[in-house]
Design an enzyme around this catalytic site. Structure first.
Site, short mmCIF file in Angstrom:
data_model
loop_
_atom_site.label_atom_id
_atom_site.label_comp_id
_atom_site.label_asym_id
_atom_site.label_seq_id
_atom_site.Cartn_x
_atom_site.Cartn_y
_atom_site.Cartn_z
N CYS A 132 49.68 -19.79 -5.23
CA CYS A 132 49.86 -18.36 -4.93
C CYS A 132 50.13 -18.18 -3.45
CB CYS A 132 48.63 -17.57 -5.37
SG CYS A 132 48.78 -15.82 -4.99
N CYS A 135 48.45 -15.11 -1.87
CA CYS A 135 46.99 -15.26 -1.68
C CYS A 135 46.69 -16.17 -0.50
CB CYS A 135 46.33 -15.88 -2.92
SG CYS A 135 46.91 -15.28 -4.49
N ASP A 136 47.44 -17.26 -0.36
CA ASP A 136 47.02 -18.33 0.56
C ASP A 136 47.97 -18.60 1.72
OD1 ASP A 136 44.78 -18.72 -1.01
OD2 ASP A 136 45.80 -20.17 -2.31
#
Ligand code: NAP
Length: 306
Positions: A132, A135-136
Site C-alpha cells: 500500500c 499507507c507506507d
C-alpha cells in the site's frame, strides 16, 4: 439470528451502491463490513476516473458513497464474515460476532494483493515490503524504492511513490506494460522513474529492514543485486471468494462467475466488483454491479414473497 431481506457482504463502492439501491427500494438491508467502508479506494490517494469527479481523494469519495447509502437507510455493521450457507430458501451468514439470515446476499468482498512468493517477502513485510503506497510511501522519503509489476496499480503507485523516493525502479517481467497508455506516458515522462524490463524479483535481502533485492533477467537468466530501501509488489489480485459452504462457479483465478443479473449459479446469491470475473476492476464497474445486483435481488425477493 438477525433476519434481513438483503445482506451485502463488503462495504466497497459496489457494496455501498448495492446498499443504497436496496435500502431505497425499502428492502430491509444491512451491509457487513469487517474494517472500514470504502474498500480499496479508501487507501487510494487520488481518483481521477470516476465520472463527475475530475480529481477526488479516495477517502473522500469513499465517505460520499457511505453517507449517500446511509441517507437512504442502509445499516452498516462491523462484522467479519466467515461462511455463507444455504438453509432451504434462506441464505445464512456466519460471522465473528453474529449469525445473519437473508432472502438474498450480495457478495462484494474484493480481494487481496497477490504475493511475489519469493524468499524474504514475508519476513520483510512491514520492514520495507509493502502493498500500500498511500499507507507506507511516506516512510521512504529520499530512499530508493522498487515497485514490481507492470499493470495500472504498479505504474500509478510508482508515480505516486516519486513524491517520496529519490528514485523509483519499476521492475516488470516483460518489455511492455499492461497499464493504460495515459498512465504509462506519465511514468515515462517522470525523471525519477527507471524501468527495469524483462525482470522479476527473486529475493528480498536485509538485516532489520530491507536493504536490497535480487532481480533476475528472464531473458538472460542473469541475477543482479539492487540496493533499495523499499519494495512495493503490485502484481495483481486474489479474489476473496472462499467463503461459501456450497459450490459456487468460479474461474481458475477464483473469480466468481455471474450472469447478466450479477447472480451466481445459486439463486439469491449475487457477486459484484473485484471478486467477480469481469474485464475491468474499476470503481465504475463495481458501482454498476452493485446497481444490477440490488435491482435483481429486489425482483427475486418480490417473486420469493409471492
Ligand atoms: P493487473 O492489471 O493484473 O497487472 C498485474 C501486473 O503484474 C501485470 O503487469 C503482470 O505482468 C504482473 N505480474 C503478475 N504476476 C506476476 C508475477 N508473479 N511476477 C511478476 N509480475 C507479475 O493488476 P493491477 O495492476 O493490480 O490492476 C488490477 C485491476 O485494477 C486492473 O483491472 C486495473 O485496470 C485496475 N486498476 C485501475 C487503476 C486505475 O485505473 N486508476 C488503478 C489500479 C488498478 P504481465 O503484464 O506480464 O501479465
Amino acid at each position: 439470528m438477525k433476519e434481513y431481506d438483503v445482506i451485502i457482504v463488503g462495504g466497497g463502492p459496489g457494496g455501498l451502491t448495492a446498499g443504497m439501491y436496496s435500502a431505497r427500494a425499502e428492502l430491509n438491508t444491512i451491509c457487513l463490513e469487517k474494517l472500514m467502508p470504502g474498500g480499496q479506494i479508501a487507501n487510494t490517494e487520488l481518483v481521477e476516473d470516476y465520472p463527475g469527479f475530475e480529481s477526488i481523494a479516495g477517502h473522500e469519495l469513499a465517505k460520499k458513497f457511505e453517507n449517500h447509502a446511509i441517507k437512504f437507510g442502509l445499516n452498516i455493521e462491523y462484522d467479519n464474515v466467515q461462511k455463507i450457507k444455504l438453509d432451504g430458501r434462506y441464505r445464512i451468514i456466519e460471522a465473528d460476532n453474529d449469525t445473519y439470515k437473508a432472502k438474498a446476499i450480495i457478495v462484494g468482498t474484493g480481494g487481496q494483493p497477490r504475493l511475489l512468493g519469493v524468499p524474504g517477502e514475508k519476513e520483510y513485510t512491514g520492514k520495507g515490503v509493502s502493498y500500500c503506497a498511500i499507507c507506507d510511501g511516506a516512510f521512504f522519503k529520499d530512499r530508493v524504492i522498487a515497485v514490481a509489476g507492470g499493470g495500472d496499480a504498479a505504474v500509478e503507485e510508482g508515480i505516486f511513490l516519486t513524491k517520496f523516493g529519490s528514485k523509483v525502479y519499476i521492475i516488470h517481467r516483460r518489455d511492455q506494460l499492461r497499464a493504460q497508455k495515459v498512465i504509462q506516458k506519465r511514468a515515462f515522462d517522470n525523471p525519477k522513474i527507471e524501468f527495469i524490463w524483462d525482470s522479476v524479483v527473486e529475493k528480498v535481502n536485509g538485516s532489520d529492514t530491507i536493504e536490497s533485492i535480487d532481480i533476475k533477467n528472464v531473458k538472460t537468466g542473469g541475477i543482479k543485486n539492487l540496493p533499495v530501501g523499499a519494495l512495493f509488489p503490485f502484481i495483481g489480485f486474489t479474489p476473496n471468494s472462499d467463503i461459501f459452504d456450497f459450490e459456487v462457479t468460479k474461474d481458475e483465478g477464483g473469480y466468481i462467475i455471474t450472469n447478466e443479473y450479477n447472480q451466481t449459479n445459486v439463486e439469491g446469491i449475487y457477486a459484484i466488483g473485484d471478486v467477480r470475473k469481469q474485464l475491468c476492476k474499476q470503481i465504475t464497474n463495481a458501482v454498476g454491479d452493485g446497481t444490477t445486483a440490488a435491482v435483481a435481488a429486489d425482483k427475486y425477493i418480490e417473486a420469493w414473497n409471492d
